[in-house]
Design an enzyme around this catalytic site. Structure first.
Site, PDB file in Angstrom:
ATOM      1  N   CYS A 157      26.210  35.728  45.382  1.00 27.59           N
ATOM      2  CA  CYS A 157      26.799  35.464  46.326  1.00 27.59           C
ATOM      3  C   CYS A 157      27.898  36.114  46.132  1.00 27.59           C
ATOM      4  O   CYS A 157      28.488  36.918  47.310  1.00 27.59           O
ATOM      5  CB  CYS A 157      27.388  34.472  46.585  1.00 27.59           C
ATOM      6  N   ARG A 195      29.968  43.132  33.335  1.00 28.97           N
ATOM      7  CA  ARG A 195      28.304  43.301  33.884  1.00 28.97           C
ATOM      8  C   ARG A 195      27.645  41.439  33.059  1.00 28.97           C
ATOM      9  O   ARG A 195      26.542  42.263  32.607  1.00 28.97           O
ATOM     10  CB  ARG A 195      28.159  44.691  32.700  1.00 28.97           C
ATOM     11  N   SER A 196      28.432  41.057  33.505  1.00 30.89           N
ATOM     12  CA  SER A 196      27.760  40.171  33.513  1.00 30.89           C
ATOM     13  C   SER A 196      26.236  39.876  34.612  1.00 30.89           C
ATOM     14  O   SER A 196      26.177  40.470  35.720  1.00 30.89           O
ATOM     15  CB  SER A 196      28.835  38.654  34.160  1.00 30.89           C
ATOM     16  N   ASP A 239      30.887  47.290  30.283  1.00 33.77           N
ATOM     17  CA  ASP A 239      32.082  45.697  29.694  1.00 33.77           C
ATOM     18  C   ASP A 239      32.216  46.214  28.171  1.00 33.77           C
ATOM     19  O   ASP A 239      32.402  47.094  27.659  1.00 33.77           O
ATOM     20  CB  ASP A 239      30.580  44.362  29.459  1.00 33.77           C
ATOM     21  N   PHE A 264      37.703  41.478  42.010  1.00 36.05           N
ATOM     22  CA  PHE A 264      36.987  39.812  42.034  1.00 36.05           C
ATOM     23  C   PHE A 264      36.754  38.635  40.989  1.00 36.05           C
ATOM     24  O   PHE A 264      36.520  38.474  41.593  1.00 36.05           O
ATOM     25  CB  PHE A 264      36.098  40.122  42.451  1.00 36.05           C
ATOM     26  N   ALA A 265      38.323  39.051  40.272  1.00 32.01           N
ATOM     27  CA  ALA A 265      38.807  38.291  39.570  1.00 32.01           C
ATOM     28  C   ALA A 265      39.061  37.278  39.590  1.00 32.01           C
ATOM     29  O   ALA A 265      38.824  36.188  38.659  1.00 32.01           O
ATOM     30  CB  ALA A 265      39.297  39.137  38.056  1.00 32.01           C
ATOM     31  N   GLY A 266      39.553  36.746  40.529  1.00 33.68           N
ATOM     32  CA  GLY A 266      40.472  35.602  40.145  1.00 33.68           C
ATOM     33  C   GLY A 266      42.200  35.193  39.848  1.00 33.68           C
ATOM     34  O   GLY A 266      43.119  35.334  40.285  1.00 33.68           O
TER      35      GLY A 266
END
Lengths: 320, 320
Positions: B151, B186-187, B209, B269-271
């Site tokens: 997503c 790089r998850s 990363d 997009f990290a929160g």
């Protein structure tokens, strides 16, 4: 293995597992010679890590002695996925192994699943672990192709068995009934599969890692495992244990000896010793298990070889 | 989305992605109403983590508004695998999601693969990622069941597209040709799938990363991606980038503003914000993308719903 039996019955001393490895390797070697079989492993190495290099050398020597071709391929990590996919397609390759870490983290979990489950000689693919956790023994519905089990936990179970700890007078699934085991390591490669296997044989297992402790024990239905939370501390778990299994890959990590009760079976698989060696004066100490792990790698390979060559409809032996 | 276009053409200012989310959600809502469809998601929560709780609330509100039933189930983590297996079997459940971390580490990777790929609304199972990395668009040989894509990376690609950065006058696979992109993360959940998708559209991507930097770019054959090593530093990569994508879940982690060239598109997009907010005075800043991620969750769900209900031979709609 008389010396081993003496050590275990005296409940102290250091156990060398070489005879256990030799026992299994002789069996494998004989079957390869008798059947004129041509099993082949391809192993991928992406680093210059000395530990991995050494391990690959020992594995190659053992395999070659026993009639298994062991091909070590040095590849760049960015090319590894393509190399694995090639090996998946190669009919002359029966087992594929990879020296991890490659990238580290989840990218390595991904690569474990790029290896075809039919060539997953280390037993690390998700489907092989899923089958292990759910006590599913075959890869196919027709029950002709046996699953493989991760090598290190498999080696550990064989060692526990050969040490005479299994009570074979009890029913299947209860051979370790009444035994308390602590495993310090809950990786998906060793600690968790091992906890599940020992629980499946009836043990009460404390599975310890940095995030806490989870209990594994037999479920209500035969062949199921129950996981549960616990408030026990690591020190308490260790002091209650009949068997203590240690696998923390850091030389700094040592369990305090005074936590371990007399006569405990202490098995270390970390590469470095996670307990003071002097514990052997009042416990059974198995300081390394690598030789048996290599024997189990060979055993898994032969299982995959037979799955492919003996049980496959499109079977053909090596064309070389 | 006129305001967005103005911000992008001026190459500075803060972009609110709500209109992008609304656009996709309206489309989904309409198709659900028109078709009288009954899509259902089950989401599993094992912690009291406030971030996960908040996110689940927003997701539920959005889903319910759009005609999707969203069932939040609180379960103990030790029971999660059994719960997922139940939901896999439940014909009235079309999508399954899990709020991670559960155990952390590889045990969570394992759980991602316990979710049936046919209900993997988050696109996190290995097979869905494998298909993404290999540009395989369908789950079945007959090409009736489309794959789903994770997503968050999907949301990111939609945002990059809606910002007008894709050059649609170029050939398919080259829409981002000439664009340099740095992704700090790089998850396997966001950063790597995203790097692969952007490279697949023609971009030159630095994937960063803690362990270093890997380059992703289009391969020689159409639809393939090439990974390679690089000696560039993170700072150099950032200063070369037309698009900078940030996803480090730590409020302490901030990229130095002076590394970022004027007019760069910065998407976070990290929160928490990984860059100083003042960057908007000379760059385009997308500070959060969560609303579009939820829209993409709905979009994935509808894909799975149609895969099951429209294209399955044993199709049946909800019995409720």
């Amino acid at each position: 293995m008389d010396e081993i039996k003496t050590i275990v019955s005296h409940k102290k001393g250091k156990v060398d597992v070489t005879p256990i490895a030799t026992f299994y390797r002789n069996e494998i070697k004989e079957s390869i010679t008798k059947g004129n079989l041509k099993p082949r492993i391809v192993a991928f190495l992406t680093t210059n890590d000395e530990g991995a290099l050494d391990y690959s050398k020992w594995t190659k020597i053992a395999c070659n002695k026993d009639g298994i071709e062991f091909i070590l391929k040095r590849v760049e990590r960015v090319d590894l996925e393509d190399e694995i996919l090639e090996a998946n397609k190669d009919n002359n390759v029966h087992g594929i192994m990879v020296y991890y870490p490659v990238f580290g983290g989840m990218m390595d979990s991904y690569l474990q699943d790029v290896v075809s489950p039919e060539k997953d000689v280390e037993g690390l693919s998700t489907i092989n672990r899923f089958n292990l956790y759910h006590n599913i023994r075959y890869m196919d519905a027709a029950q002709t192709k046996k699953c493989v089990i991760p090598c290190t936990p498999l080696a550990m179970v064989k060692i526990v068995d050969e040490l005479g700890i299994y009570d074979k007078s009890l029913a299947l699934g209860e051979h370790l009934k009444g035994k308390t085991i602590t495993i310090v390591n809950r990786s998906e490669i060793v600690g968790r599969p091992l906890a599940a296997m020992l629980a499946n044989d009836g043990a009460f297992v404390y599975s310890v890692d940095l995030n806490g402790i989870i209990v594994f024990q037999p479920g209500k239905r035969f062949g199921t495992i129950k996981m549960s939370e616990t408030t026990i501390t690591r020190d308490e778990a260790i002091s209650k244990s009949d068997i203590l299994i240690l696998g923390v890959p850091s030389p700094k990590f040592k369990i305090e000896s005074n936590l371990i009760k007399d006569g405990t079976i202490v098995i270390n698989f970390a590469g470095c010793l996670n307990v003071d060696e002097s514990i052997e004066s009042r416990c059974v100490l198995v300081p390394t298990i690598g030789k048996v792990t290599i024997a189990m790698l060979e055993r898994n390979l032969m299982r995959l070889y037979h799955n492919k060559v003996t049980h496959s409809s499109s079977s053909s032996t090596s064309s070389s």
